[in-house]
Scaffold this motif. Structure first.
Motif, PDB file in Angstrom:
ATOM      1  N   GLU A 121      56.593  70.020 -25.935  1.00 38.96           N
ATOM      2  CA  GLU A 121      56.405  71.443 -26.214  1.00 38.96           C
ATOM      3  C   GLU A 121      56.028  71.671 -27.679  1.00 38.96           C
ATOM      4  OE1 GLU A 121      59.028  75.551 -26.242  1.00 38.96           O
ATOM      5  OE2 GLU A 121      59.694  73.889 -24.990  1.00 38.96           O
ATOM      6  N   HIS A 122      56.574  70.860 -28.558  1.00 44.03           N
ATOM      7  CA  HIS A 122      56.363  71.062 -29.991  1.00 44.03           C
ATOM      8  C   HIS A 122      55.504  69.992 -30.658  1.00 44.03           C
ATOM      9  CE1 HIS A 122      60.118  73.341 -29.165  1.00 44.03           C
ATOM     10  NE2 HIS A 122      59.460  74.234 -29.872  1.00 44.03           N
ATOM     11  N   PHE A 123      55.344  68.836 -30.036  1.00 42.97           N
ATOM     12  CA  PHE A 123      54.612  67.739 -30.653  1.00 42.97           C
ATOM     13  C   PHE A 123      53.562  67.208 -29.684  1.00 42.97           C
ATOM     14  CE2 PHE A 123      58.691  67.881 -32.776  1.00 42.97           C
ATOM     15  CZ  PHE A 123      58.346  67.721 -34.110  1.00 42.97           C
ATOM     16  N   VAL A 124      52.325  67.110 -30.155  1.00 45.00           N
ATOM     17  CA  VAL A 124      51.216  66.638 -29.324  1.00 45.00           C
ATOM     18  C   VAL A 124      50.377  65.651 -30.127  1.00 45.00           C
ATOM     19  CG1 VAL A 124      51.078  68.762 -27.955  1.00 45.00           C
ATOM     20  CG2 VAL A 124      49.727  68.548 -30.048  1.00 45.00           C
ATOM     21  N   PHE A 125      49.607  64.850 -29.432  1.00 39.26           N
ATOM     22  CA  PHE A 125      48.640  63.989 -30.102  1.00 39.26           C
ATOM     23  C   PHE A 125      47.429  64.822 -30.503  1.00 39.26           C
ATOM     24  CE2 PHE A 125      50.904  60.735 -27.589  1.00 39.26           C
ATOM     25  CZ  PHE A 125      51.231  59.872 -28.631  1.00 39.26           C
ATOM     26  N   ALA A 126      46.818  64.441 -31.613  1.00 37.80           N
ATOM     27  CA  ALA A 126      45.605  65.094 -32.097  1.00 37.80           C
ATOM     28  C   ALA A 126      44.704  64.026 -32.683  1.00 37.80           C
ATOM     29  CB  ALA A 126      45.958  66.145 -33.161  1.00 37.80           C
TER      30      ALA A 126
ATOM     31  N   GLY B 230      47.518  46.031 -25.958  1.00 38.57           N
ATOM     32  CA  GLY B 230      46.783  44.776 -25.992  1.00 38.57           C
ATOM     33  C   GLY B 230      47.597  43.636 -26.586  1.00 38.57           C
ATOM     34  N   VAL B 231      48.563  43.967 -27.411  1.00 36.26           N
ATOM     35  CA  VAL B 231      49.412  42.954 -28.050  1.00 36.26           C
ATOM     36  C   VAL B 231      50.728  42.776 -27.293  1.00 36.26           C
ATOM     37  CG1 VAL B 231      50.657  42.330 -30.158  1.00 36.26           C
ATOM     38  CG2 VAL B 231      48.417  43.411 -30.321  1.00 36.26           C
ATOM     39  N   VAL B 232      51.398  43.863 -26.946  1.00 39.53           N
ATOM     40  CA  VAL B 232      52.752  43.756 -26.393  1.00 39.53           C
ATOM     41  C   VAL B 232      52.903  44.305 -24.978  1.00 39.53           C
ATOM     42  CG1 VAL B 232      53.849  43.812 -28.672  1.00 39.53           C
ATOM     43  CG2 VAL B 232      53.547  45.945 -27.397  1.00 39.53           C
TER      44      VAL B 232
ATOM     45  N   GLY C 201      38.760  42.831 -24.511  1.00 36.99           N
ATOM     46  CA  GLY C 201      37.744  42.857 -23.486  1.00 36.99           C
ATOM     47  C   GLY C 201      38.144  43.666 -22.266  1.00 36.99           C
ATOM     48  N   LYS C 202      39.449  43.890 -22.077  1.00 33.07           N
ATOM     49  CA  LYS C 202      39.940  44.636 -20.928  1.00 33.07           C
ATOM     50  C   LYS C 202      39.976  46.136 -21.188  1.00 33.07           C
ATOM     51  CE  LYS C 202      42.686  40.875 -19.142  1.00 33.07           C
ATOM     52  NZ  LYS C 202      43.992  40.413 -18.728  1.00 33.07           N
ATOM     53  N   MET C 203      39.694  46.551 -22.423  1.00 37.71           N
ATOM     54  CA  MET C 203      39.754  47.965 -22.781  1.00 37.71           C
ATOM     55  C   MET C 203      38.409  48.636 -22.571  1.00 37.71           C
ATOM     56  SD  MET C 203      41.717  48.335 -26.335  1.00 37.71           S
ATOM     57  CE  MET C 203      42.746  47.013 -26.872  1.00 37.71           C
ATOM     58  N   ARG C 204      38.465  49.898 -22.245  1.00 31.68           N
ATOM     59  CA  ARG C 204      37.248  50.691 -22.225  1.00 31.68           C
ATOM     60  C   ARG C 204      36.797  50.877 -23.673  1.00 31.68           C
ATOM     61  NH1 ARG C 204      39.098  56.064 -19.596  1.00 31.68           N
ATOM     62  NH2 ARG C 204      40.536  55.769 -21.303  1.00 31.68           N
ATOM     63  N   LEU C 205      35.526  51.060 -23.879  1.00 27.93           N
ATOM     64  CA  LEU C 205      34.984  51.224 -25.222  1.00 27.93           C
ATOM     65  C   LEU C 205      35.678  52.365 -25.959  1.00 27.93           C
ATOM     66  CD1 LEU C 205      32.937  50.313 -27.322  1.00 27.93           C
ATOM     67  CD2 LEU C 205      31.274  51.841 -26.269  1.00 27.93           C
ATOM     68  N   GLU C 206      35.891  53.486 -25.274  1.00 25.61           N
ATOM     69  CA  GLU C 206      36.502  54.638 -25.943  1.00 25.61           C
ATOM     70  C   GLU C 206      37.975  54.415 -26.276  1.00 25.61           C
ATOM     71  OE1 GLU C 206      36.192  55.788 -21.491  1.00 25.61           O
ATOM     72  OE2 GLU C 206      34.966  54.747 -22.948  1.00 25.61           O
ATOM     73  N   ASP C 207      38.619  53.411 -25.662  1.00 27.57           N
ATOM     74  CA  ASP C 207      40.025  53.139 -25.952  1.00 27.57           C
ATOM     75  C   ASP C 207      40.220  52.233 -27.166  1.00 27.57           C
ATOM     76  OD1 ASP C 207      41.037  54.653 -23.900  1.00 27.57           O
ATOM     77  OD2 ASP C 207      41.096  52.996 -22.477  1.00 27.57           O
TER      78      ASP C 207
ATOM     79  N   GLU D 169      39.674  52.558 -30.211  1.00 29.06           N
ATOM     80  CA  GLU D 169      40.226  53.196 -31.407  1.00 29.06           C
ATOM     81  C   GLU D 169      41.599  53.810 -31.149  1.00 29.06           C
ATOM     82  OE1 GLU D 169      38.492  56.985 -32.802  1.00 29.06           O
ATOM     83  OE2 GLU D 169      37.235  56.877 -31.012  1.00 29.06           O
ATOM     84  N   CYS D 170      42.057  53.759 -29.913  1.00 28.81           N
ATOM     85  CA  CYS D 170      43.330  54.359 -29.545  1.00 28.81           C
ATOM     86  C   CYS D 170      44.486  53.428 -29.920  1.00 28.81           C
ATOM     87  CB  CYS D 170      43.347  54.634 -28.041  1.00 28.81           C
ATOM     88  SG  CYS D 170      44.939  55.239 -27.441  1.00 28.81           S
ATOM     89  N   PRO D 171      45.445  53.905 -30.726  1.00 25.20           N
ATOM     90  CA  PRO D 171      46.554  53.039 -31.125  1.00 25.20           C
ATOM     91  C   PRO D 171      47.420  52.588 -29.949  1.00 25.20           C
ATOM     92  CG  PRO D 171      46.936  55.293 -31.862  1.00 25.20           C
ATOM     93  CD  PRO D 171      45.551  55.249 -31.302  1.00 25.20           C
ATOM     94  N   LEU D 172      47.528  53.398 -28.909  1.00 24.42           N
ATOM     95  CA  LEU D 172      48.301  52.996 -27.742  1.00 24.42           C
ATOM     96  C   LEU D 172      47.615  51.824 -27.037  1.00 24.42           C
ATOM     97  CD1 LEU D 172      50.678  53.366 -25.858  1.00 24.42           C
ATOM     98  CD2 LEU D 172      49.358  55.116 -24.655  1.00 24.42           C
TER      99      LEU D 172
END
Length: 167
Positions: A139-144, A19-21, A3-9, A11-14
């Protein structure tokens, strides 16, 4: 916590993980569990946490499958809280957080360090890609956007990385 998350968040694994830890006491309880603490009284004495707060956090950790509640005594019933495989999988996160905190301190001011059990030498953990062994630098790794990403997540990461070919 959802309930504390924005709707768009949602689906975000972070966001889901936090929310758990993501609560202060939860991480400290997990840290104690990694150090071998299993009993309510041990957690309470070491952390100085109220019994109601500890009860609440242990319930959450158990409900989310990070700890398992096991009876170790009858008459009266007494339980301990043991890390599950899922809970143990969070150890690298705890290690990385502690290392990050220590990296901001003068080495003489560190009250806890990570050492090699065999040599006693202090170690500096890094997060690496399992396949290549390369450090996960920005520089070499990004979220997608992943395969289950909704429109908001796809828009956020549009053009960040080349499209992956299925299979």
């Amino acid at each position: 916590m959802a309930g504390k998350m924005r709707l768009e968040d949602r689906e975000c694994p972070l966001s889901a993980t936090l929310g758990v830890v993501g609560e202060w006491w939860t991480l400290l309880i997990l840290h104690d569990a990694f150090d071998g603490y299993t009993r309510f009284e041990q957690f309470q004495e070491n952390l100085g946490i109220s019994s109601s707060m500890l009860t609440s956090r242990l319930r959450t950790l158990t409900a989310n499958g990070l700890l398992e509640r096991r009876r170790y005594q009858t008459r009266p019933d007494r339980h301990e809280y043991v890390l599950t495989e899922l809970g143990r999988s969070l150890r690298p996160v705890i290690v990385a957080l502690a290392a990050w905190g220590n990296s901001r301190l003068d080495p003489r001011r560190r009250s806890m360090i990570l050492v090699d059990r065999e040599t006693g030498a202090e170690v500096e953990p890094v997060v690496v890609d399992r396949a290549t062994g390369r450090e996960l630098d920005p520089e070499h790794f990004v979220f997608a956007a992943g395969p289950a990403a909704g429109p908001v997540m796809r828009a956020r990461y549009a053009g960040v990385a080349p499209e992956r070919k299925p299979g």
